[in-house]
Design an enzyme around this catalytic site. Structure first.
Site, PDB file in Angstrom:
ATOM      1  CD1 TRP A 130      -2.581   1.702   0.397  1.00 28.84           C
ATOM      2  CD2 TRP A 130      -2.134   1.861   2.591  1.00 28.84           C
ATOM      3  NE1 TRP A 130      -3.334   2.733   0.917  1.00 28.84           N
ATOM      4  CE2 TRP A 130      -3.080   2.854   2.254  1.00 28.84           C
ATOM      5  CE3 TRP A 130      -1.705   1.759   3.918  1.00 28.84           C
ATOM      6  CZ2 TRP A 130      -3.601   3.746   3.192  1.00 28.84           C
ATOM      7  CZ3 TRP A 130      -2.220   2.634   4.845  1.00 28.84           C
ATOM      8  CH2 TRP A 130      -3.156   3.616   4.488  1.00 28.84           C
ATOM      9  CG  ASP A 211      -2.915  -2.864   6.793  1.00 33.80           C
ATOM     10  OD1 ASP A 211      -4.065  -2.818   7.260  1.00 33.80           O
ATOM     11  OD2 ASP A 211      -2.430  -1.946   6.087  1.00 33.80           O
ATOM     12  CE  LYS A 246     -10.598   0.405   2.610  1.00 32.91           C
ATOM     13  NZ  LYS A 246     -10.032   1.376   1.752  1.00 32.91           N
TER      14      LYS A 246
HETATM   15  C1  LMR Z   1      -6.628   2.505  -0.872  1.00 33.44           C
HETATM   16  O1  LMR Z   1      -5.595   1.846  -0.848  1.00 33.44           O
HETATM   17  O2  LMR Z   1      -7.084   3.024  -1.893  1.00 33.44           O
HETATM   18  C2  LMR Z   1      -7.420   2.672   0.398  1.00 33.44           C
HETATM   19  O3  LMR Z   1      -6.817   1.988   1.434  1.00 33.44           O
HETATM   20  C3  LMR Z   1      -7.702   4.090   0.731  1.00 33.44           C
HETATM   21  C4  LMR Z   1      -6.483   4.826   1.169  1.00 33.44           C
HETATM   22  O4  LMR Z   1      -6.543   5.438   2.244  1.00 33.44           O
HETATM   23  O5  LMR Z   1      -5.477   4.839   0.463  1.00 33.44           O
END
Ligand code: LMR
Length: 396
Positions: A130, A211, A246
Site C-alpha cells: 500500500w 494490516d 470497507k
Molecule cells: C486505498 O488503498 O485506496 C485505500 O486503502 C484508501 C487509502 O486510504 O489509500
C-alpha cells in the site's frame, strides 16, 4: 522561518480523487481509491448501518469523551470478529484491543508505540505494498525494507524469493503482512504459506504486524481471517490493524482497531498502558460514532446476520466484475492473457498496465488508475466496463 518549505507531491491515491473531481468529462471513471461502488456507481450506506444509526439516535444520551482506548464493547466484539470467539488469546486475556481513527491511525499508533518502547528500528514490507505504508513508518522514524512478493511475469506470488528473504530477516525486526486482499496486488497467501511464515517468524523472533483492512471482501469474513488466526495461534506476540472503512462502508467515520497479542496478561497490561500514552498524545481519544455503529451491528444477532449478507453481496459483485472484466478485454480483441485478474481477491487488481499506459488512460480517456497499474475492481460497473475495456485496448 517557513520559506524552506517545498511543495509535497499529491498523494498517489487520494490525490487521484482530487484530480478526478476536477475532470469535467461526464464519462470519467475513478478506479483509483479503494472505495466500493455498487453497480449504479454509488457508494451506498449499508442498510444495517442506517438501522444502527436510527437506534443510536434514539438511545444516545451524551457526546462526552470515550475512554482513551475507545469503547470497550466495540473492542471486545472486534477482537472476536478478527480472531474468532474461541481464540486462546482472548480466553487467556493476553490481548489488548483499542479503537482507532481508521486503519491508518492503528498503523501509526503501532509505529509510535514500538519506536518509543523498544529498540526496534526496521520494518519489512512486501514489494509492492500500500502506497502509504512506507511513509507512515518512515515518518515515525523507522527504516523500511522490502521483501519480494509479486512476480510481474507470472502475475503471481513470488513465493520462493519472498520466503528466502523473510528467513533472512534479523531477529527483532518487524514483518508487515496483509491479512487478506493484498493491496495492491490482490494476491493472497494460502494456508500452508501462512503456516510456514508463522513458524519462521516465531523461530526467528520477528514481530509480525498484520494490516487487515479488507476482512470479508476476499472470500468471506471467516475465510479471510485464516492467515491472521494462524499467525495468532502460532506466534506469541502479534499486532493486527483492522479497518471498518470497507466492510462496514464507514470510510468517513474513521473507525478501526489496533489489536496487540502478547505472551501473557502482565505484558499485555503494560503494552496497553503504553498504547494509551501514544493515543493520548496524538488525538486523545477516538471518535465515537463509527464504533457505536459497529458494536450495535455486531452485538445484535439480527443486524449481524443482515450485515454479513451485505458484505457477501459486495464480495460477490467484485468477483463477478473480475470475470466480466476479463471477458470484456477478450471481446475487445486483446490477446494478452488477463485471466490472472479472476484469481486475485479483494478490491484491487494489479493489472500489469505500465505507468505510461496508466497516464494515457487518464489524459485521453479520463480513466483514473493508480500509477502502479492498480485497478479498483470494486469501481467497475456493467455501465462503465465497455468504455474501460475499449480504452485499455487502445493503450496496450
Ligand atoms: C486505498 O488503498 O485506496 C485505500 O486503502 C484508501 C487509502 O486510504 O489509500
Amino acid at each position: 522561518m517557513l520559506d524552506k518549505f517545498v511543495m509535497a507531491p499529491p498523494d498517489p491515491i487520494l490525490g487521484l480523487t482530487e484530480a478526478f473531481l476536477k475532470d469535467s468529462n461526464p464519462d470519467k471513471i475513478n478506479l483509483g481509491v479503494g472505495v466500493y461502488k455498487d453497480n449504479f456507481n454509488k457508494t451506498p450506506i449499508f442498510k444495517t448501518v442506517k438501522k444502527a444509526e436510527s437506534i443510536l439516535l434514539e438511545k444516545e444520551q451524551t457526546k462526552s469523551y470515550l475512554p482513551i482506548s475507545g469503547s470497550q464493547e466495540f473492542c471486545d466484539l472486534v477482537q472476536q470478529l478478527v480472531l474468532g470467539k474461541n481464540s486462546p488469546c482472548i480466553q487467556e486475556k493476553r490481548i489488548a484491543t483499542v479503537q482507532t481513527a481508521g486503519g491508518t491511525s492503528a498503523l501509526r499508533v503501532f509505529a509510535d508505540l514500538i519506536r518509543t518502547n523498544t529498540e526496534i528500528k526496521k520494518i519489512w514490507m512486501s514489494n509492492p505494498t500500500w502506497e502509504n505504508h512506507g511513509k507512515i513508518f518512515q515518518l515515525a522514524g523507522f527504516e523500511t525494507e522490502s521483501y519480494p512478493y509479486y512476480n510481474a511475469e507470472t502475475h503471481d506470488l513470488d513465493w520462493d524469493k519472498m520466503i528466502s528473504t523473510i528467513e533472512a530477516i534479523p531477529e527483532g525486526d518487524i514483518l508487515l503482512l496483509h491479512g487478506c486482499c493484498h493491496n495492491p496486488t490482490g494476491i493472497d497467501l494460502n494456508k500452508e504459506q501462512w503456516t510456514t511464515i508463522a513458524n519462521i517468524v516465531k523461530e526467528k523472533r520477528i514481530l509480525p504486524l498484520i494490516d487487515f483492512a479488507y476482512q470479508g471482501l476476499g472470500d468471506g469474513l471467516e475465510e479471510d481471517a485464516l492467515g491472521v488466526r494462524i499467525i495468532a495461534d502460532i506466534v506469541p506476540e502479534v499486532f493486527i490493524c483492522s479497518s471498518f472503512s470497507k466492510n462496514f462502508g464507514l470510510y468517513n467515520e474513521r473507525c478501526g482497531a489496533l489489536i496487540g497479542i502478547c505472551s501473557d496478561y502482565d505484558t499485555c497490561q503494560k503494552v496497553l498502558s503504553q498504547i494509551k500514552v501514544v493515543i493520548r498524545t496524538n488525538y486523545s481519544n477516538p471518535p465515537a460514532h463509527g464504533a457505536y455503529i459497529v458494536q450495535t451491528i455486531l452485538g445484535s444477532n439480527e443486524l449481524r446476520n443482515e450485515w454479513e449478507k451485505e458484505v457477501e453481496e459486495m464480495c460477490t459483485r467484485i468477483k463477478n466484475m473480475r470475470n466480466l472484466f476479463v471477458e470484456k478485454l477478450k471481446e475487445k480483441g486483446i490477446t494478452q492473457d488477463f485471466s490472472f485478474i479472476e484469481k486475485q481477491r479483494g478490491m484491487f487488481s494489479f493489472s500489469g498496465l505500465k505507468k505510461e499506459q496508466v497516464l494515457r488512460l487518464r489524459e485521453e480517456f479520463s480513466i483514473y488508475i493508480v500509477n502502479s497499474g492498480r485497478i479498483n475492481v470494486a469501481g467497475i460497473t456493467t455501465t462503465n466496463i465497455d468504455r474501460l475495456a475499449e480504452a485499455i485496448s487502445k493503450v496496450l
